[in-house]
Design a protein around this motif. Structure first.
Motif, PDB file in Angstrom:
ATOM      1  N   VAL A  12      24.257 -18.543   7.126  1.00 41.85           N
ATOM      2  CA  VAL A  12      23.331 -17.628   6.815  1.00 41.85           C
ATOM      3  C   VAL A  12      22.425 -17.374   7.867  1.00 41.85           C
ATOM      4  CG1 VAL A  12      21.802 -17.025   4.845  1.00 41.85           C
ATOM      5  CG2 VAL A  12      23.665 -18.565   4.459  1.00 41.85           C
ATOM      6  N   ARG A  13      22.310 -16.051   8.137  1.00 39.24           N
ATOM      7  CA  ARG A  13      21.249 -15.756   9.176  1.00 39.24           C
ATOM      8  C   ARG A  13      20.245 -14.932   8.744  1.00 39.24           C
ATOM      9  NH1 ARG A  13      23.368 -16.787  14.347  1.00 39.24           N
ATOM     10  NH2 ARG A  13      22.390 -14.808  15.124  1.00 39.24           N
ATOM     11  N   ALA A  14      20.650 -13.962   7.973  1.00 37.43           N
ATOM     12  CA  ALA A  14      19.297 -12.684   7.636  1.00 37.43           C
ATOM     13  C   ALA A  14      18.209 -13.377   6.842  1.00 37.43           C
ATOM     14  CB  ALA A  14      20.061 -11.595   7.253  1.00 37.43           C
ATOM     15  N   ARG A  15      17.043 -13.128   6.793  1.00 39.02           N
ATOM     16  CA  ARG A  15      15.996 -13.272   6.000  1.00 39.02           C
ATOM     17  C   ARG A  15      16.143 -12.740   4.620  1.00 39.02           C
ATOM     18  NH1 ARG A  15      10.647 -14.883   6.591  1.00 39.02           N
ATOM     19  NH2 ARG A  15       9.444 -14.444   4.921  1.00 39.02           N
ATOM     20  N   SER A  16      16.794 -11.997   4.727  1.00 39.56           N
ATOM     21  CA  SER A  16      16.966 -11.216   3.078  1.00 39.56           C
ATOM     22  C   SER A  16      18.149 -12.027   2.314  1.00 39.56           C
ATOM     23  CB  SER A  16      17.585  -9.787   3.091  1.00 39.56           C
ATOM     24  OG  SER A  16      18.754  -9.722   4.016  1.00 39.56           O
ATOM     25  N   ALA A  50      16.896 -24.752   7.145  1.00 38.65           N
ATOM     26  CA  ALA A  50      15.559 -24.376   7.552  1.00 38.65           C
ATOM     27  C   ALA A  50      15.026 -25.839   7.781  1.00 38.65           C
ATOM     28  CB  ALA A  50      14.987 -23.976   6.159  1.00 38.65           C
ATOM     29  N   VAL A  51      14.403 -25.934   9.058  1.00 37.90           N
ATOM     30  CA  VAL A  51      13.869 -27.100   9.817  1.00 37.90           C
ATOM     31  C   VAL A  51      12.468 -26.778  10.529  1.00 37.90           C
ATOM     32  CG1 VAL A  51      14.221 -29.301  10.986  1.00 37.90           C
ATOM     33  CG2 VAL A  51      16.042 -28.062   9.868  1.00 37.90           C
ATOM     34  N   SER A  52      11.430 -26.962   9.568  1.00 38.11           N
ATOM     35  CA  SER A  52      10.178 -26.527  10.240  1.00 38.11           C
ATOM     36  C   SER A  52       9.456 -27.370  11.201  1.00 38.11           C
ATOM     37  CB  SER A  52       9.295 -26.078   9.073  1.00 38.11           C
ATOM     38  OG  SER A  52       8.464 -27.445   8.461  1.00 38.11           O
ATOM     39  N   ARG A  53       8.371 -27.051  11.821  1.00 46.47           N
ATOM     40  CA  ARG A  53       7.765 -27.967  12.875  1.00 46.47           C
ATOM     41  C   ARG A  53       7.084 -28.984  11.657  1.00 46.47           C
ATOM     42  NH1 ARG A  53       4.468 -23.799  15.327  1.00 46.47           N
ATOM     43  NH2 ARG A  53       6.221 -22.512  15.905  1.00 46.47           N
ATOM     44  N   LYS A  54       6.837 -28.904  10.573  1.00 49.42           N
ATOM     45  CA  LYS A  54       6.417 -30.007   9.756  1.00 49.42           C
ATOM     46  C   LYS A  54       7.160 -31.176   9.563  1.00 49.42           C
ATOM     47  CE  LYS A  54       3.744 -27.177   6.628  1.00 49.42           C
ATOM     48  NZ  LYS A  54       3.202 -26.630   5.293  1.00 49.42           N
ATOM     49  N   ASP A  56       9.539 -32.107  12.018  1.00 51.09           N
ATOM     50  CA  ASP A  56       9.458 -32.704  13.265  1.00 51.09           C
ATOM     51  C   ASP A  56       8.539 -31.807  14.464  1.00 51.09           C
ATOM     52  OD1 ASP A  56       9.795 -33.916  15.772  1.00 51.09           O
ATOM     53  OD2 ASP A  56      11.504 -34.882  14.982  1.00 51.09           O
ATOM     54  N   PRO A  57       7.600 -32.188  14.892  1.00 52.25           N
ATOM     55  CA  PRO A  57       6.825 -31.364  15.728  1.00 52.25           C
ATOM     56  C   PRO A  57       7.731 -30.975  17.027  1.00 52.25           C
ATOM     57  CG  PRO A  57       5.750 -33.501  15.796  1.00 52.25           C
ATOM     58  CD  PRO A  57       6.854 -33.649  14.840  1.00 52.25           C
ATOM     59  N   HIS A  58       8.641 -31.886  17.383  1.00 49.34           N
ATOM     60  CA  HIS A  58       9.355 -31.685  18.792  1.00 49.34           C
ATOM     61  C   HIS A  58      10.799 -30.924  18.539  1.00 49.34           C
ATOM     62  CE1 HIS A  58       6.614 -34.255  20.398  1.00 49.34           C
ATOM     63  NE2 HIS A  58       6.773 -35.213  19.384  1.00 49.34           N
ATOM     64  N   ALA A  59      10.990 -29.817  19.117  1.00 48.10           N
ATOM     65  CA  ALA A  59      12.048 -29.282  19.065  1.00 48.10           C
ATOM     66  C   ALA A  59      13.523 -30.262  18.970  1.00 48.10           C
ATOM     67  CB  ALA A  59      12.334 -28.247  20.170  1.00 48.10           C
ATOM     68  N   VAL A  60      13.504 -31.262  20.153  1.00 49.49           N
ATOM     69  CA  VAL A  60      14.544 -32.153  20.193  1.00 49.49           C
ATOM     70  C   VAL A  60      15.175 -32.615  18.445  1.00 49.49           C
ATOM     71  CG1 VAL A  60      15.405 -34.152  21.243  1.00 49.49           C
ATOM     72  CG2 VAL A  60      14.160 -32.622  22.594  1.00 49.49           C
ATOM     73  N   GLY A  61      14.049 -32.953  17.972  1.00 52.49           N
ATOM     74  CA  GLY A  61      14.189 -33.710  16.737  1.00 52.49           C
ATOM     75  C   GLY A  61      14.687 -32.568  15.816  1.00 52.49           C
ATOM     76  N   ARG A  62      14.111 -31.416  15.745  1.00 49.77           N
ATOM     77  CA  ARG A  62      14.518 -30.520  14.659  1.00 49.77           C
ATOM     78  C   ARG A  62      15.991 -30.104  14.911  1.00 49.77           C
ATOM     79  NH1 ARG A  62       9.692 -28.482  16.344  1.00 49.77           N
ATOM     80  NH2 ARG A  62      10.507 -26.737  17.506  1.00 49.77           N
ATOM     81  N   PRO A  81      32.879 -24.951  -3.206  1.00 53.83           N
ATOM     82  CA  PRO A  81      32.911 -23.560  -3.996  1.00 53.83           C
ATOM     83  C   PRO A  81      32.622 -22.513  -2.889  1.00 53.83           C
ATOM     84  CG  PRO A  81      32.040 -25.262  -5.133  1.00 53.83           C
ATOM     85  CD  PRO A  81      32.032 -25.967  -3.746  1.00 53.83           C
ATOM     86  N   ARG A  82      33.160 -21.257  -3.407  1.00 57.37           N
ATOM     87  CA  ARG A  82      32.341 -20.142  -2.414  1.00 57.37           C
ATOM     88  C   ARG A  82      31.190 -19.798  -2.725  1.00 57.37           C
ATOM     89  NH1 ARG A  82      35.778 -16.628   0.017  1.00 57.37           N
ATOM     90  NH2 ARG A  82      37.933 -16.992   0.162  1.00 57.37           N
ATOM     91  N   GLY A  83      30.302 -19.383  -1.704  1.00 61.13           N
ATOM     92  CA  GLY A  83      29.027 -19.088  -1.883  1.00 61.13           C
ATOM     93  C   GLY A  83      28.091 -19.461  -0.561  1.00 61.13           C
ATOM     94  N   ASP A  84      26.876 -19.348  -0.939  1.00 61.97           N
ATOM     95  CA  ASP A  84      25.864 -19.506   0.131  1.00 61.97           C
ATOM     96  C   ASP A  84      24.944 -20.873  -0.080  1.00 61.97           C
ATOM     97  OD1 ASP A  84      26.521 -17.283   1.553  1.00 61.97           O
ATOM     98  OD2 ASP A  84      25.041 -16.142   0.590  1.00 61.97           O
ATOM     99  N   TYR A  85      24.955 -21.774   0.883  1.00 63.77           N
ATOM    100  CA  TYR A  85      24.225 -23.114   0.986  1.00 63.77           C
ATOM    101  C   TYR A  85      23.118 -22.795   1.906  1.00 63.77           C
ATOM    102  CZ  TYR A  85      28.663 -24.567  -1.381  1.00 63.77           C
ATOM    103  OH  TYR A  85      29.460 -24.574  -2.040  1.00 63.77           O
ATOM    104  N   VAL A  86      21.921 -23.391   1.234  1.00 65.23           N
ATOM    105  CA  VAL A  86      20.747 -23.240   2.459  1.00 65.23           C
ATOM    106  C   VAL A  86      20.193 -24.723   2.301  1.00 65.23           C
ATOM    107  CG1 VAL A  86      18.590 -22.364   2.911  1.00 65.23           C
ATOM    108  CG2 VAL A  86      20.165 -20.922   2.157  1.00 65.23           C
ATOM    109  N   LEU A  87      19.903 -25.449   3.367  1.00 60.60           N
ATOM    110  CA  LEU A  87      19.401 -26.870   3.500  1.00 60.60           C
ATOM    111  C   LEU A  87      18.048 -26.731   4.051  1.00 60.60           C
ATOM    112  CD1 LEU A  87      22.344 -28.931   4.567  1.00 60.60           C
ATOM    113  CD2 LEU A  87      21.249 -29.215   2.556  1.00 60.60           C
ATOM    114  N   VAL A  88      17.022 -27.452   3.375  1.00 58.18           N
ATOM    115  CA  VAL A  88      15.852 -27.183   3.649  1.00 58.18           C
ATOM    116  C   VAL A  88      15.336 -28.657   4.185  1.00 58.18           C
ATOM    117  CG1 VAL A  88      13.247 -26.727   3.214  1.00 58.18           C
ATOM    118  CG2 VAL A  88      15.118 -25.235   2.283  1.00 58.18           C
ATOM    119  N   ALA A  89      15.156 -29.013   5.156  1.00 56.88           N
ATOM    120  CA  ALA A  89      14.752 -30.357   5.838  1.00 56.88           C
ATOM    121  C   ALA A  89      13.326 -30.529   5.192  1.00 56.88           C
ATOM    122  CB  ALA A  89      14.863 -30.745   7.128  1.00 56.88           C
ATOM    123  N   ARG A  90      13.097 -31.790   4.666  1.00 57.80           N
ATOM    124  CA  ARG A  90      11.626 -32.197   4.469  1.00 57.80           C
ATOM    125  C   ARG A  90      11.124 -33.475   5.446  1.00 57.80           C
ATOM    126  NH1 ARG A  90      12.221 -32.653  -2.097  1.00 57.80           N
ATOM    127  NH2 ARG A  90      11.836 -30.499  -2.579  1.00 57.80           N
TER     128      ARG A  90
END
Length: 144
Positions: A12-16, A50-54, A56-62, A81-90
């Protein structure tokens, strides 16, 4: 072309697309990961990360977190199953090992799986009173 590569069509690449999945999809979460899922019978399973700087502040960790999750998805993609999956790291995800991240991801997939409707009505739990039959006398309601 290398067949073990993660294809662009599996992402999944597009923001929309992210916005649509966040708005209309189901969500299940753990302290380290959240999974947003939207079924789509026309699409092969795709993953967004979706892995934000919150987290891990280091790109290597993200990037490590994304690499582990992408690999785990690659191994189970054919069974999903068919569909889209978005993982948000905490934020706790940065302290997890690769195996812990994989286990959390698989746990979320199991929780997100649609459950089939039961074929038969549920029976009463053991130890509960049986339903009264029409031949039983009516209990005295007492004063009232």
């Amino acid at each position: 072309m290398n067949s073990t590569r993660f294809p662009r069509t599996a992402r999944v690449r597009a923001r929309s697309d992210f916005d649509r999945i966040f708005k209309h999809g189901r969500r299940v979460a753990l302290p380290v990961l959240a999974l947003h899922f939207q079924p789509d019978p026309d699409l092969a399973p795709r993953i967004g990360l979706a892995v934000s700087r919150k987290v891990d502040p280091h790109a290597v960790g993200r990037n490590r977190i994304k690499r582990v999750l992408r690999d785990a998805f690659r191994h189970v993609r054919d069974e999903l199953p068919r569909g889209d999956y978005v993982l948000v790291a905490r934020p706790g995800a940065s302290r997890c090992s690769g195996e812990e991240l994989r286990a959390a991801f698989l746990s979320l997939l199991k929780r997100a799986a649609p459950r089939p409707a039961p074929a038969l009505p549920a029976t009463a739990a053991p130890g509960t009173m049986p339903a009264a039959s029409p031949s039983d006398p009516m209990p005295d309601p007492g004063p009232g």
